[in-house]
Design a protein around this motif. Structure first.
Motif, PDB file in Angstrom:
ATOM      1  N   GLU A   1       0.811  -1.211   0.000  1.00  0.00           N
ATOM      2  CA  GLU A   1       0.000   0.000   0.000  1.00  0.00           C
ATOM      3  C   GLU A   1       0.849   1.267   0.000  1.00  0.00           C
TER       4      GLU A   1
ATOM      5  N   HIS B   1     -14.868  -0.348  -6.301  1.00  0.00           N
ATOM      6  CA  HIS B   1     -13.571  -0.649  -5.690  1.00  0.00           C
ATOM      7  C   HIS B   1     -13.250   0.510  -4.745  1.00  0.00           C
TER       8      HIS B   1
ATOM      9  N   LEU C   1     -11.283   1.044  -2.093  1.00  0.00           N
ATOM     10  CA  LEU C   1      -9.962   1.438  -1.599  1.00  0.00           C
ATOM     11  C   LEU C   1      -9.185   2.135  -2.705  1.00  0.00           C
ATOM     12  N   ALA C   2      -9.753   3.220  -3.170  1.00  0.00           N
ATOM     13  CA  ALA C   2      -9.187   3.993  -4.270  1.00  0.00           C
ATOM     14  C   ALA C   2      -9.721   5.410  -4.175  1.00  0.00           C
TER      15      ALA C   2
ATOM     16  N   MET D   1      -4.936   4.198  -7.231  1.00  0.00           N
ATOM     17  CA  MET D   1      -4.978   2.964  -6.443  1.00  0.00           C
ATOM     18  C   MET D   1      -3.574   2.628  -5.975  1.00  0.00           C
TER      19      MET D   1
ATOM     20  N   GLU E   1      -4.387  -2.736  -3.926  1.00  0.00           N
ATOM     21  CA  GLU E   1      -5.721  -2.646  -4.516  1.00  0.00           C
ATOM     22  C   GLU E   1      -5.673  -2.913  -6.017  1.00  0.00           C
TER      23      GLU E   1
ATOM     24  N   HIS F   1      -5.736  -6.586  -6.594  1.00  0.00           N
ATOM     25  CA  HIS F   1      -7.099  -7.098  -6.373  1.00  0.00           C
ATOM     26  C   HIS F   1      -8.002  -6.732  -7.551  1.00  0.00           C
TER      27      HIS F   1
END
Length: 227
Positions: A58, A80, A82-83, A157, A161, A164
């Motif tokens: 991250e 999504h 976590l962006a 991102m 992420e 993913h």
């Protein structure tokens, strides 16, 4: 579709390795950034990836400018969470000229379907323009605009992420437009961090398909083992 990599963390693999190595070193992260050899960087990356300790991923991030995509795509993309996103606003952007509408190949390739698509999108934009002429605010007139309307979005991102995102959206079962986006993004990031992204993509690149009975039955070629 136009996808461009605007910015990414400089030397992302080294940045991630230094952050991960900090946990076990008396030296500071800045010193580790300078002192870690290329071999040590890959050794640390292999350790954290194979062990599943992915939080260090991250610490590196990527920012993309995306144009020529539909709002049907961005409705999926922003799931999504976590962006970070900034999208062209239909509330504040007034459309005086007919915009581009993203037409699926399955529609474009069928004469009757294509004609229906053109009629529907033209009618929607005509209604939008007439409401603006009647004094309806753009934020309310936009309600008639379809999912097919072209939009622009900036996306950031981190590497965790992104991996993913690629696993879900590079899959051949993903919706065609967001899959094309994911594959374009993967092509852009791979040269910047080839060790991190060498086996990125659908889960079948690394092992069994995670879709179970819903598998497409047509896996991607398996990636070579990580050195």
């Amino acid at each position: 579709m136009d996808v461009r990599l605007l910015y990414h963390t400089p030397d992302p693999e080294r940045a991630i390795a230094a952050a991960a190595r900090l946990c076990y070193s008396p030296a500071g992260a800045a010193e580790l950034m300078e002192d870690l050899s290329d071999e040590a960087v890959r050794r640390v990356l292999k350790t954290i990836i194979t062990s599943g300790h992915l939080s260090a991923l991250e610490h590196a991030s990527y920012t993309f400018a995306i144009e020529g995509v539909s709002r049907a795509l961005t409705h999926q993309l922003v799931r999504h969470r976590l962006a970070s996103y900034n999208q062209q606003s239909q509330r504040y952007v007034r459309y005086d000229l007919p915009p581009e509408f993203i037409e699926p190949a399955s529609v474009e390739g069928d004469r009757q379907a294509h004609e229906l698509f053109v009629l529907a999108t033209e009618a929607a934009f005509d209604a939008y323009r007439k409401m603006l002429d009647l004094g309806v605010p753009p934020e309310d007139a936009r309600y008639v605009l379809p999912n097919a309307m072209e939009t622009k979005i900036v996306v950031t991102m981190n590497v965790r992420e992104l991996l993913h995102f690629f696993e879900l959206r590079c899959c051949k079962r993903a919706q065609w437009e967001i899959r094309a986006l994911a594959l374009s993004m993967l092509d852009l990031v791979t040269p910047t961090a080839p060790y991190l992204f060498f086996d990125a993509g659908a889960s079948c690149r690394r092992g069994p398909c995670k879709e179970g009975p819903m598998t497409c039955g047509d896996p991607y070629p398996r990636a070579e083992r990580r050195d």
